[in-house]
Design an enzyme around this catalytic site. Sequence first.
Site, PDB file in Angstrom:
ATOM      1  N   GLU A 154     -12.383  89.775  29.776  1.00 21.82           N
ATOM      2  CA  GLU A 154     -13.252  88.655  28.658  1.00 21.82           C
ATOM      3  C   GLU A 154     -13.523  87.489  29.622  1.00 21.82           C
ATOM      4  O   GLU A 154     -13.203  86.824  29.674  1.00 21.82           O
ATOM      5  CB  GLU A 154     -12.769  88.476  27.542  1.00 21.82           C
ATOM      6  CG  GLU A 154     -13.608  88.138  26.473  1.00 21.82           C
ATOM      7  CD  GLU A 154     -14.793  88.442  26.436  1.00 21.82           C
ATOM      8  OE1 GLU A 154     -14.096  89.366  25.597  1.00 21.82           O
ATOM      9  OE2 GLU A 154     -15.702  87.937  26.321  1.00 21.82           O
ATOM     10  N   GLU A 158     -17.162  79.622  24.852  1.00 21.75           N
ATOM     11  CA  GLU A 158     -16.978  79.706  23.800  1.00 21.75           C
ATOM     12  C   GLU A 158     -18.297  78.476  24.014  1.00 21.75           C
ATOM     13  O   GLU A 158     -19.023  77.778  24.646  1.00 21.75           O
ATOM     14  CB  GLU A 158     -15.623  77.519  23.876  1.00 21.75           C
ATOM     15  CG  GLU A 158     -14.257  78.121  24.141  1.00 21.75           C
ATOM     16  CD  GLU A 158     -13.084  77.212  23.559  1.00 21.75           C
ATOM     17  OE1 GLU A 158     -13.597  76.674  23.176  1.00 21.75           O
ATOM     18  OE2 GLU A 158     -11.738  77.564  24.704  1.00 21.75           O
ATOM     19  N   CYS A 269      -9.274  77.748  29.248  1.00 22.80           N
ATOM     20  CA  CYS A 269      -8.981  78.158  30.671  1.00 22.80           C
ATOM     21  C   CYS A 269      -9.460  77.781  32.073  1.00 22.80           C
ATOM     22  O   CYS A 269      -8.788  77.661  32.516  1.00 22.80           O
ATOM     23  CB  CYS A 269     -10.698  79.237  30.253  1.00 22.80           C
ATOM     24  SG  CYS A 269     -10.222  80.328  28.715  1.00 22.80           S
TER      25      CYS A 269
HETATM   26  C1  UDX Z   1     -14.999  79.372  30.666  1.00 25.05           C
HETATM   27  C2  UDX Z   1     -15.735  80.863  31.456  1.00 25.05           C
HETATM   28  O1  UDX Z   1     -16.739  79.578  31.831  1.00 25.05           O
HETATM   29  C3  UDX Z   1     -15.145  81.733  30.987  1.00 25.05           C
HETATM   30  O2  UDX Z   1     -16.457  82.629  31.508  1.00 25.05           O
HETATM   31  C4  UDX Z   1     -13.934  81.606  30.718  1.00 25.05           C
HETATM   32  O3  UDX Z   1     -13.672  82.843  29.944  1.00 25.05           O
HETATM   33  C5  UDX Z   1     -13.112  81.129  29.996  1.00 25.05           C
HETATM   34  O4  UDX Z   1     -13.442  80.012  30.766  1.00 25.05           O
HETATM   35  P1  UDX Z   1     -15.423  77.587  29.197  1.00 25.05           P
HETATM   36  O5  UDX Z   1     -13.976  77.141  28.930  1.00 25.05           O
HETATM   37  O6  UDX Z   1     -15.720  77.724  27.619  1.00 25.05           O
HETATM   38  O7  UDX Z   1     -15.646  79.371  29.859  1.00 25.05           O
HETATM   39  O8  UDX Z   1     -16.100  76.594  29.542  1.00 25.05           O
HETATM   40  P2  UDX Z   1     -16.786  75.831  30.535  1.00 25.05           P
HETATM   41  O9  UDX Z   1     -18.592  76.351  30.480  1.00 25.05           O
HETATM   42  O10 UDX Z   1     -17.246  76.957  31.429  1.00 25.05           O
HETATM   43  O11 UDX Z   1     -17.045  75.046  31.026  1.00 25.05           O
HETATM   44  C6  UDX Z   1     -15.915  74.186  31.686  1.00 25.05           C
HETATM   45  C7  UDX Z   1     -15.554  72.826  31.529  1.00 25.05           C
HETATM   46  O12 UDX Z   1     -16.381  72.546  32.244  1.00 25.05           O
HETATM   47  C8  UDX Z   1     -15.834  72.392  30.351  1.00 25.05           C
HETATM   48  O13 UDX Z   1     -15.006  71.348  30.812  1.00 25.05           O
HETATM   49  C9  UDX Z   1     -17.173  71.614  31.150  1.00 25.05           C
HETATM   50  O14 UDX Z   1     -17.719  70.182  30.438  1.00 25.05           O
HETATM   51  C10 UDX Z   1     -17.143  71.300  32.739  1.00 25.05           C
HETATM   52  N1  UDX Z   1     -18.487  71.740  33.500  1.00 25.05           N
HETATM   53  C11 UDX Z   1     -19.073  73.246  33.701  1.00 25.05           C
HETATM   54  C12 UDX Z   1     -18.533  70.744  34.253  1.00 25.05           C
HETATM   55  O15 UDX Z   1     -17.984  69.950  34.653  1.00 25.05           O
HETATM   56  N2  UDX Z   1     -19.899  71.097  35.074  1.00 25.05           N
HETATM   57  C13 UDX Z   1     -20.975  71.869  34.851  1.00 25.05           C
HETATM   58  O16 UDX Z   1     -21.485  71.719  35.575  1.00 25.05           O
HETATM   59  C14 UDX Z   1     -19.753  72.869  34.064  1.00 25.05           C
END
Ligand code: UDX
Length: 442
Positions: A154, A158, A269
């Site tokens: 998956e 979020e 994650c």
């Molecule tokens: C992530 C993956 O994107 C997703 O495909 C997987 O299924 C689960 O893990 P998620 O945990 O929902 O999803 O968050 P994501 O949108 O990936 O962001 C992760 C973290 O990275 C957040 O804390 C966000 O603030 C940070 N982030 C993201 C950055 O610091 N810079 C960025 O450019 C993008």
Amino acid sequence: MGRRIAVFGTGYLGATHAACMAELGHEVLGVDVDEAKLAKLAAGELPFYEPGLPAVLRRNLNSGSLRFTTSYEEAADFANVHFIAVGTPQKHGELAADLRYVDAVIESLAPLLTRPAAILGKSTVPAGTAARLAARMRSLAPASEQVELAWNPEFLREGFAVADTLHPDRIVLGLESGRGAYAEAAAREVYATQLTADTPFLVTDLATAELVKTAANAFLATKISFINSIAEVCEATGADVSMLADAIGHDARIGRRFLNAGIGFGGGCLPKDIRAFIAMAGELGAGQAFSLLREVDGINMRRRNKMVDLAREAAGGSFIGTRIGVLGAAFKPDSDDVRDSPALNIAGQIQLQGAAVTVYDPQAMDNARQLFPTLQYAQDVPTACTGVDVVLILTEWQQFVGLDPGELGTLVRSRSVIDGRNCLDPRAWREAGWKYRGIGRP
Ligand code: UDX
């Protein structure tokens, strides 16, 4: 006609998957051991914040295509497609993933399988787990050879969980070698809507499917830590990392997404998945390959300390006797998730160093309060910022991006803001008399 599906685990992944499978026209039974959680879901309420999901949940509860139960017997009787969607958290005090919940599903479900069925694993697991589970399942299930186990990782994010489930970028299905016809046919029926819409469908072996998910998350984490280490260089040279990211992002090979420098990644994650990846590689004797991910993790954790240092500097060199307003507690916007949230980690550190910290978040207040009960919480932005020496923006909620710096300036003790997500317009804040500090920005 839809298929009859059971989804084991009704946390973030499972609840979303169950509701969305019903939305696609299937008959779905969500299964969990937590009765309180099920009662809430059955009443149409989510135990977490996810835009758009409550409507999908309620619509399918009302139509009767989505139900919840604690009974594995009922699930085994009802469905012949079983999704595993339980959590695989980081083990206490270790890097590795804790697989006890995944194992528990197989131990309870397999003895009840008396006719052909497909078990499709969605949880993020180390490579090799699915093959082990398949062997165990076969030894326990009365229908043994007629049950197939496949891995179907998956990728949902979020905040975009419904859209990501209904319209995924790709569907990956890992099959056992020498079998899988039943599981593949089942998956093709379950995902018929997406396949008609030409969603790429990749059939692989089990280990590849398991690794696709871990590798995708490792790449995303690496991309973020890459831009954060560039931010460190920008700080040393007076360059602007946001403009730099825009410029390199125009190269299609690089791409602009996931190049936002700031206080780094957190959540349920990325941090635990890269650690599980490091642990798994070590166990397989490929540990050296993963000194890269250790560095990615290290760079990411350093950002939090860097933010604390910047805040201390802005507060005049010491936190003692100062007031700090923290905007944002969730690990990212449009989420109430505070698991390994950089924002809360930073707020906690600053408080422990002597500041009076007040936190506001549009959705994550209850979860934040539970995790960090000793921080002060305010019910809105003005209350969080009244009389503070420094304002910290730690989660880029639209509400914070749209703040009026002039108005906020009348409430604070000192017009000093640190933009931990580089999401504000520095010019607008400076023009309103604020001392603005970003990450990797002059
Ligand atoms: C992530 C993956 O994107 C997703 O495909 C997987 O299924 C689960 O893990 P998620 O945990 O929902 O999803 O968050 P994501 O949108 O990936 O962001 C992760 C973290 O990275 C957040 O804390 C966000 O603030 C940070 N982030 C993201 C950055 O610091 N810079 C960025 O450019 C993008």
